[in-house]
Design an enzyme around this catalytic site. Structure first.
Site, PDB file in Angstrom:
ATOM      1  N   THR A   1     -29.180 -37.565  54.379  1.00 25.78           N
ATOM      2  CA  THR A   1     -29.980 -38.577  54.105  1.00 25.78           C
ATOM      3  C   THR A   1     -30.763 -39.157  55.330  1.00 25.78           C
ATOM      4  OG1 THR A   1     -30.110 -41.142  53.290  1.00 25.78           O
ATOM      5  CG2 THR A   1     -27.764 -40.069  54.103  1.00 25.78           C
TER       6      THR A   1
ATOM      7  N   ARG B   1     -32.485 -36.978  41.005  1.00 23.13           N
ATOM      8  CA  ARG B   1     -31.374 -37.963  41.000  1.00 23.13           C
ATOM      9  C   ARG B   1     -30.587 -37.827  39.616  1.00 23.13           C
ATOM     10  NH1 ARG B   1     -32.526 -40.922  45.686  1.00 23.13           N
ATOM     11  NH2 ARG B   1     -34.499 -41.193  45.982  1.00 23.13           N
TER      12      ARG B   1
ATOM     13  N   ARG C   1     -39.905 -38.868  55.234  1.00 29.00           N
ATOM     14  CA  ARG C   1     -38.823 -37.778  54.890  1.00 29.00           C
ATOM     15  C   ARG C   1     -39.519 -36.294  54.946  1.00 29.00           C
ATOM     16  NH1 ARG C   1     -36.520 -40.592  49.749  1.00 29.00           N
ATOM     17  NH2 ARG C   1     -37.505 -38.820  48.514  1.00 29.00           N
TER      18      ARG C   1
ATOM     19  N   MET D   1     -37.933 -46.994  55.583  1.00 26.39           N
ATOM     20  CA  MET D   1     -36.929 -47.015  54.826  1.00 26.39           C
ATOM     21  C   MET D   1     -35.758 -47.478  55.234  1.00 26.39           C
ATOM     22  SD  MET D   1     -37.794 -43.628  52.697  1.00 26.39           S
ATOM     23  CE  MET D   1     -39.246 -43.381  51.392  1.00 26.39           C
ATOM     24  N   GLY D   2     -34.782 -47.611  54.456  1.00 27.01           N
ATOM     25  CA  GLY D   2     -33.380 -47.955  54.762  1.00 27.01           C
ATOM     26  C   GLY D   2     -33.001 -49.227  53.805  1.00 27.01           C
TER      27      GLY D   2
ATOM     28  N   GLY E   1     -32.591 -37.923  47.430  1.00 21.60           N
ATOM     29  CA  GLY E   1     -33.941 -38.031  48.391  1.00 21.60           C
ATOM     30  C   GLY E   1     -34.095 -37.019  49.414  1.00 21.60           C
TER      31      GLY E   1
END
Ligand code: F6P
Length: 341
Positions: free
Chosen positions: A125, A71, A275, A169-170, A10
């Site tokens: 990240t 990815r 992001r 997120m997380g 990401g």
């Protein structure tokens, strides 16, 4: 030396600041720096080009990554021979991998196979869940974005007397929810490390109402889950590193909280806004320090290490140790947040 740099997983704000620092410091050392396109895919597909100062001019404040990301996992695809061929064909002496545990994990594996591909990792990240470093590139910016979203949600929460739920997120750790929620004055913060009980959340909101506070803000990490239940996944499809796409806990909470409190509730899913955009000054400085130090590691042939922040010092941590597990939130900080819960 000839050094390849790639960005995987990401994207995060300030990744470009790290690339810029690698190019500036690398060329100052007399190295040739090559940008690999789209993470490990660049090495699989021999997709790279030399980067000069001109290529990195003006990228410091830009979000995303000028190299592109993916990815791609060469081990999962069984194409490590292609990676080796690209390294050999382009006479690359080292790889600098910028990314999270998946991206840096591939580098660690490559460092430790027979006929290794050597290199250095840089933690990047927004989740900030890499054990080897206090801060990863992008986290500070994401936290600021969450705090700003909380400030904005407060206005509607107050005006409409609602419960506003912000899903952030997380996936395995709640650093973004905890720090963003603390900074944004959230009334309830839910993280993956601590399963939550719906009854308690509802009681808390009702107590607030009884005390004259007719609104509440809940910040919930996408990986948080109710006691005894599984994480809510958006799709069961896994990526090349075996991760499912999480999401949906915010919707779930909104329905349940509205039911038990009878207070109108709304959900906001912050998603990839966390992001995107301009990095904070902190992230720019951190990324610059990491980029410069990564070149110092290459110069010293300090392979299989991650540049890491410990306190306010940039140090070397062996990748195997740096990537061992998931860094949970600091219990002391969680305790601090609970004061306001
Ligand atoms: O960057 C890490 C992360 O933000 C996770 O918290 C999240 O689950 C994941 O990326 C989502 O990534 P994407 O939707 O871009 O595949």
């Amino acid at each position: 030396m000839r050094v390849g740099v790639l960005t995987g997983g990401g994207d995060s704000p300030a990744t470009n600041a790290a690339i810029r620092a690698i190019v500036k410091k690398g060329t100052a050392e007399g190295f040739d720096i090559f940008g690999l396109k789209n993470g490990w895919a660049g090495l699989v597909e021999n997709d790279l080009r030399e980067l000069t100062s001109a290529d990195v001019a003006g990228i410091l404040p830009k979000g995303g990554t000028i190299l592109g990301t993916s990815r791609t996992n060469p081990f999962k695809l069984d194409v490590v021979d292609k990676v080796r061929k690209t390294v050999a064909d382009n006479a690359l002496d080292a790889i600098i991998a910028i990314g999270g545990d998946d991206t840096c994990g591939v580098l660690h594996k490559l460092n430790n196979i027979s006929d290794p591909v050597v290199g250095v990792g840089i933690p990047q990240t927004i989740d900030n869940d890499i054990p080897g470093t206090d801060y990863a590139i992008g986290f500070d910016t994401a936290v600021s974005i969450v705090a700003d979203a909380c400030d904005k949600l407060h206005t509607t929460a107050e005006s409409h007397h609602r419960v506003m739920i912000l899903e952030v997120m997380g996936r395995d750790a709640g650093h973004i929810a905890l720090e963003g929620g603390l900074a944004g004055g959230a009334d309830i913060i839910l993280i993956p490390e601590q399963q939550f009980e719906l009854d308690k959340i509802c009681d808390r909101i009702k107590e607030r109402k009884a005390a004259g506070k007719t609104f509440s803000i809940i910040v919930v990490a996408e990986g948080a889950k109710p006691a005894g239940e599984d994480q809510i996944v958006r799709t069961e499809k896994v990526d090349q590193f075996g991760h499912v796409l999480l999401g949906g806990i915010g919707e779930y909470l909104t329905t349940e909280v509205e039911k038990c409190t009878e207070i109108e509730s709304r959900v906001t899913i912050l998603g990839h806004l966390q992001r995107g955009g301009q990095p904070t000054a902190y992230d720019r400085v951190l990324a610059t320090r990491f980029g410069v130090e990564a070149i110092n590691f290459v110069k010293r042939k300090l392979w299989d290490q991650m540049v890491s922040l410990r306190g306010n010092k940039v140090v070397a941590v062996p990748l195997g140790e740096a990537l061992d597990g998931v860094k949970p939130v600091d219990p002391k900080l969680y305790e601090t947040a609970m004061l306001f819960y």
